[in-house]
Write an enzyme that holds these catalytic residues in place. Structure first.
Site, PDB file in Angstrom:
ATOM      1  CB  CYS A  12      -0.994  -0.141   1.321  1.00 14.28           C
ATOM      2  SG  CYS A  12      -1.923  -1.399   1.576  1.00 14.28           S
ATOM      3  N   GLY A  38       0.472   0.470  -5.228  1.00 14.00           N
ATOM      4  CA  GLY A  38      -0.803  -0.575  -5.215  1.00 14.00           C
ATOM      5  C   GLY A  38      -1.747  -0.072  -6.241  1.00 14.00           C
ATOM      6  CG  ASN A 112       2.435   0.646   3.611  1.00 10.61           C
ATOM      7  OD1 ASN A 112       2.302  -0.504   3.072  1.00 10.61           O
ATOM      8  ND2 ASN A 112       3.582   1.340   3.342  1.00 10.61           N
ATOM      9  N   GLY A 113       1.217  -1.824   5.706  1.00 11.78           N
ATOM     10  CA  GLY A 113       2.050  -2.763   6.413  1.00 11.78           C
ATOM     11  C   GLY A 113       1.168  -4.092   7.085  1.00 11.78           C
ATOM     12  CB  CYS A 246      11.268  -2.359   4.199  1.00 17.80           C
ATOM     13  SG  CYS A 246      11.198  -3.335   2.708  1.00 17.80           S
ATOM     14  CE1 TYR A 252      10.588  -4.845  -8.639  1.00 22.27           C
ATOM     15  CE2 TYR A 252       9.065  -4.846  -6.956  1.00 22.27           C
ATOM     16  CZ  TYR A 252       9.307  -4.975  -8.152  1.00 22.27           C
ATOM     17  OH  TYR A 252       8.279  -5.409  -8.960  1.00 22.27           O
TER      18      TYR A 252
HETATM   19  S1  SF4 Z   1      13.532  -6.119   4.137  1.00 18.74           S
HETATM   20 FE1  SF4 Z   1      12.306  -7.994   3.497  1.00 18.74          FE
HETATM   21  S2  SF4 Z   1      11.629  -8.996   5.408  1.00 18.74           S
HETATM   22 FE2  SF4 Z   1      12.167  -6.824   5.824  1.00 18.74          FE
HETATM   23  S3  SF4 Z   1      10.295  -5.551   5.464  1.00 18.74           S
HETATM   24 FE3  SF4 Z   1      11.329  -5.633   3.603  1.00 18.74          FE
HETATM   25  S4  SF4 Z   1      10.528  -7.346   2.260  1.00 18.74           S
HETATM   26 FE4  SF4 Z   1       9.820  -7.462   4.388  1.00 18.74          FE
END
Ligand code: SF4
Length: 470
Positions: A12, A38, A112-113, A246, A252
């Protein structure tokens, strides 16, 4: 790479604004900038000080909103959301923001999450008589807030946040207040900006640029912000822990023009490419990146090695999304329709193909084949992130462990499966060096759990990995 065929999906994007006469329009533009996070549903809720006004629907932002809606979406404040649908969780009722109306005060939530203890909380709520009408974690948060009774809403939100665990970046709008919060580890990105006198909040700073807002700062882990007619107030609902933003946001998901934790995403991807070149150099004639998200890393690889960067792969921009079907065979055709190798660039050449990640391996195999069919004599694959070996519990669809090619194959086995002449991944140290500005700063840490298996929160036996639509 392309989300629909790669099997990597963001859940999201959230946007919020307070103190602007065209709050709904600004939110609409903000959601446009966040559309890559999204594509299955979008919604906006505004407040005019007396009531909440909602419009949401299934589809892209442009499909959901037309000019007519904005005459109804009156008010000086708004929250908005774009969403990626989970398996069994698509459909109108799960499109956010969710609105909960009551006689005294109503509230709208967008988040989001993913909560790692959602299952346990749902069981507890149902045992106590709550009726849940969606499969979304957002509704769990709403019920936890509502059951606090007559305490001030700020207190009720703090108490609800004390019960939920996992990754969440959320906005809550009532008739007269906007609340913004981030989980204690800051797993998901969330930034604050200003647009004149108005406050704006977005999952990514690219949304600020589109509406002409200026970046102020990141929302801090464990922070709860309240904005209303008395101004902007902040508190910690829990002590901030070491941040674990993250790392896949850098690799990406996020747009290259966004800044996360004060680091530009394009610049960090270039550094990943340079690190990768240092860790796994190769003799070749051209470097090419898989569009769009791998191009920055490919440029970095080229700069570090001196091998010229060329557009060896082209994205076919106008292929309808409806062509993408879940079967393996059609998925492979999807790659062919979406990408073309440029014969004039790769024919007779030793090609370094830089990609951001490998999930199932299907896409990489197809792209290697495309390059070889176009006349490349050798294809050396360089991946600007470590092998993804573990599922994500925090709102990113990295597939289940069994589907991840790197969870059960060595690097050489993967090389053989995808048909490359050589294959190398960026190390976890190399990734960290590319995306962490200052390792000693508590707020600069990153999550790498899908690479290392070291999850930054507790994972419960009944923690559900969101089952996403393929
Ligand atoms: S780094 Fe990998 S495990 Fe950690 S929040 Fe991002 S996608 Fe998920």
């Amino acid at each position: 790479m392309l989300a629909e065929i790669k099997g990597l999906n963001e859940e999201c994007g959230v946007f919020a604004i307070w103190g602007h006469e065209k709050a709904a329009e600004m939110t609409y533009y903000g959601l446009h900038a966040l559309q890559h996070r999204g594509q299955e549903g979008a919604g906006i809720v505004t407040t005019d000080g007396e009531k909440l006004n909602l419009h949401k629907g299934v589809g892209l932002v442009n499909d959901v909103f037309s000019e007519d809606e904005f005459s109804r979406l009156k008010g000086h404040a708004a929250i908005g959301h774009v969403r990626y649908a989970t398996q069994g969780g698509g459909g109108y009722e799960n499109v956010q923001p969710l609105v909960f109306r009551s006689q005294k005060n109503s509230m709208a939530l967008a988040h989001n999450g993913n909560l790692v203890n959602a299952h346990a909380l749902k069981s507890q709520l149902e045992a106590q008589g709550s009726i849940l009408s969606t499969t979304s974690d957002t509704e769990v948060i709403a019920h936890l807030i509502k059951r606090s009774g007559n305490v001030p809403i700020e207190e009720a939100i703090s108490s609800a946040l004390g019960m939920i665990k996992g990754a969440y970046a959320f906005s809550i709008l009532t008739e007269d207040q906007l609340f913004i919060g981030l989980d204690p580890r800051g797993l998901r990105p969330l930034s604050i900006g200003r647009l004149g006198d108005a406050y704006v909040v977005a999952s990514e700073t690219c949304a600020f640029d589109l509406i002409g807002a200026t970046y102020e700062r990141e929302v801090r882990p464990g922070e709860l912000i309240v904005i209303d007619n008395d101004g902007f107030r902040t508190s910690q609902f829990t002590s901030p822990l070491q941040r674990t933003l993250c790392s896949m946001e850098y690799v990406y998901f996020s747009r290259p023009d966004s800044d996360l934790n004060e680091l530009n995403v394009h610049a960090s991807r270039k550094t990943m490419g340079k690190q990768l070149a240092n860790e796994a150099p190769i003799e070749a004639d051209v470097v090419t990146g898989v569009p769009d998200s791998s191009i920055s890393a490919a440029i970095g690889f080229s700069e570090a090695t001196g091998i010229p960067y060329e557009l060896g792969l082209i994205k076919n921009r106008y292929v309808g999304r409806t062509f993408i079907q879940p079967s393996q065979e059609l998925r492979e055709q999807g790659v062919k329709m979406k990408l073309s190798a440029v014969r004039g660039i790769v024919e007779g050449k030793r090609v370094v193909m830089v990609d951001d990640s490998i999930v199932r391996g299907t896409t990489s195999r197809r792209i290697v084949r495309l390059l070889k069919e176009a006349g490349a004599t050798e294809v050396h694959v360089r991946i600007a992130s470590p092998p993804i070996q573990n599922p994500c519990y925090y709102g990113i669809d990295t597939s289940t462990k069994g589907e991840l090619i790197a969870s059960s194959n060595s690097v050489d086995e993967i090389r053989e499966i995808i048909g490359a002449d050589s294959l190398a991944f960026l190390s976890t140290e190399g990734l960290e060096a590319s995306i962490v500005a200052d390792r000693d700063k508590q707020e600069h840490g990153v999550c790498q759990a899908c690479f290392t298996g070291n999850y930054p929160t507790e994972i419960y036996p009944d923690t559900v990995i969101p089952a996403y639509k393929d």
